[in-house]
Design an enzyme around this catalytic site. Structure first.
Site, short mmCIF file in Angstrom:
data_model
loop_
_atom_site.label_atom_id
_atom_site.label_comp_id
_atom_site.label_asym_id
_atom_site.label_seq_id
_atom_site.Cartn_x
_atom_site.Cartn_y
_atom_site.Cartn_z
N SER A 13 0.84 -1.01 0.19
CA SER A 13 0.08 -0.26 0.11
C SER A 13 0.80 1.40 0.05
O SER A 13 1.94 1.67 0.51
CB SER A 13 -0.90 0.30 1.31
N HIS A 14 -0.05 3.01 -0.23
CA HIS A 14 1.03 4.12 -0.33
C HIS A 14 1.31 4.51 1.22
O HIS A 14 2.09 4.64 1.17
CB HIS A 14 -0.17 4.76 -1.32
N SER A 15 0.11 3.62 2.24
CA SER A 15 0.55 3.27 3.44
C SER A 15 0.79 2.03 4.09
O SER A 15 0.13 1.45 4.06
CB SER A 15 -0.80 4.46 3.70
#
Length: 136
Positions: A13-15
């Protein structure tokens, strides 16, 4: 079934917190008994938003048990980063596959199926089938 023969799952994920939360959800819903190895690879090395080839490679190494690795991603550059790593050929363990599936539902399906001893093709099919889940 011995843990060393289960398909591993990497969630990109980007997070970082999103990847960790989805990993915890999928693992929790897999139930009791042996759970497939799952690793989150979210955000950048300094905790920011983005994707990191190094974090993805490290996560794949952590879950590699020789039965293959299913990688699920959230958005655009996460997909591109995983594709680039696979194309390079030496950054990820053999048997690593990018799975086209919705991130949350696909992750749950992948981890449940891998935990039940499904092979990589079966794990990929279960995750991809999550596209058909209807909510209304």
């Amino acid at each position: 079934m011995a843990d060393e023969r289960l398909v591993g799952v990497v969630l990109v994920s980007h997070s970082g917190p999103v990847a960790e939360a989805v990993a915890a959800l999928a693992t929790g819903l897999a139930g009791g008994g042996a759970t497939a190895p799952v690793a989150a690879a979210g955000g950048t090395a300094d905790g920011g938003l983005g994707t990191s080839a190094e974090l993805i490679s490290a996560a794949a190494s952590r879950v590699d048990r020789g039965a293959g690795i299913a990688v699920l991603t959230d958005l655009g550059s996460a997909v591109l980063t995983v594709k680039a790593l696979i194309a390079e050929g030496d950054e990820l363990p053999d048997g690593t596959r990018l799975v086209d599936a919705p991130f949350v539902e696909g992750a749950v399906a992948a981890v449940v199926t891998a935990s039940a001893g499904g092979d990589l093709a079966t794990v990929e099919a279960a995750a991809a089938e999550a596209y058909t889940y209807r909510k209304v």
